[in-house]
Design an enzyme around this catalytic site. Sequence first.
Site, PDB file in Angstrom:
ATOM      1  CG  ASP A  66      -1.996  19.783  -0.374  1.00 53.73           C
ATOM      2  OD1 ASP A  66      -1.269  18.997  -0.307  1.00 53.73           O
ATOM      3  OD2 ASP A  66      -1.590  21.000   0.166  1.00 53.73           O
ATOM      4  CG  ASP A  68      -7.689  19.390   1.904  1.00 52.03           C
ATOM      5  OD1 ASP A  68      -6.878  18.375   1.843  1.00 52.03           O
ATOM      6  OD2 ASP A  68      -7.450  20.462   2.160  1.00 52.03           O
ATOM      7  CG  ASP A 132     -10.860  30.930   4.905  1.00 45.69           C
ATOM      8  OD1 ASP A 132     -11.345  30.365   4.035  1.00 45.69           O
ATOM      9  OD2 ASP A 132      -9.637  30.849   4.911  1.00 45.69           O
TER      10      ASP A 132
END
Length: 366
Positions: A66, A68, A132
């Site tokens: 993906d 983003d 994170d």
Amino acid sequence: MRYGTDKNGRIVKKAVVYTEAEHSITNDKIDPDAIQIVNRLKDVGFVAYIVGGAVRDLLIDNKPKDFDIVTDATPSKIKKVFRNSRIIGRRFRLVHVVFGEKIFEVSTFRSISEGSVGNNFGTIDEDVQRRDFSINALYYDPIQKQVIDYVGGVEDIRKHILKPVIPVDKIFVEDPVRMLRAIKYSATANVKISFSLRHKIRVSSKLLSQISTSRLTEELLKIINSSHSFDIINEAIDTDLFMYLQPAATSMMFNDIKIQESYFNNLKKLDELNKKASNARLGSKLVFLLKDFTDSLTDWTKEVKSKSPAGELYSKTWRECRNFILPMNPQKKELEFAVKSILLSYGVNIRIKNEKKNLDKNNSKA
């Protein structure tokens, strides 16, 4: 270097900027529609980057699944730029930009005013502190062909280190699913979890019991489809996480070393299937998680010889498998497909209209 000011107004270094010659990312490896989204946002005066896992994968020469995008434009402004888009989310809104069957997630920089899981808009300086791990906190500008690194993520990738961005006393408390991401990155991004971080995951593992069934199912599906299930589940067992993902399977393996060996051999077969046919239906993949359990339910040779009713065998096996695989909650039709595939492998004459060919094909793989 990218400079800014601290809270006292002094000029400080904020980020390292890597040029094309230094980061080795080439735009031909990026979906052109993702580049188009960044370009259009920039054309109307906004800041925009490809962010997170896609940048990480490009740097380690993996193909991103993906792309983003993050920007300083608010969702309503993004929606005005792209007619082929829709705003989603309630607490924190973001935008899905649609190109045919492809969906690109475009989010606004987030604030850290409410910690790493708040829902307020912010700046890129704040947004990076919500990421994170450092390897996921990188921003790529495909127009300028620059990687913007606020947290040393590029060097951590080169040194194969998994380093939290969020303080360790908060990172898993604020979102326990980050523990699953840590072991996934260890298996798929060739980074090592330090002894101290591994210990923190073990002592925090019980936090996963707070996570909803839907989120745990989502994470398990990512593992099943990853082509790295063997390595990830090995890590999950070592860090005491797997007992919260698949408690029945964990108990079964701990009680019988032969079943444990067989379970991991089946995971290897699952990974081989994903490498050959990543788009294979989920039901065909669930077979590898259920086979050892169904083997233990009865003497299938006797059941077939005694001509036990196929429908009755199916109903009982389906219920047992449904309970066994909890808290995972796959689509009913996929679990049905898996159970029927397994019963066919035992010689149980179970059929469903229009599925015989697929079931027989799956049976040969299992």
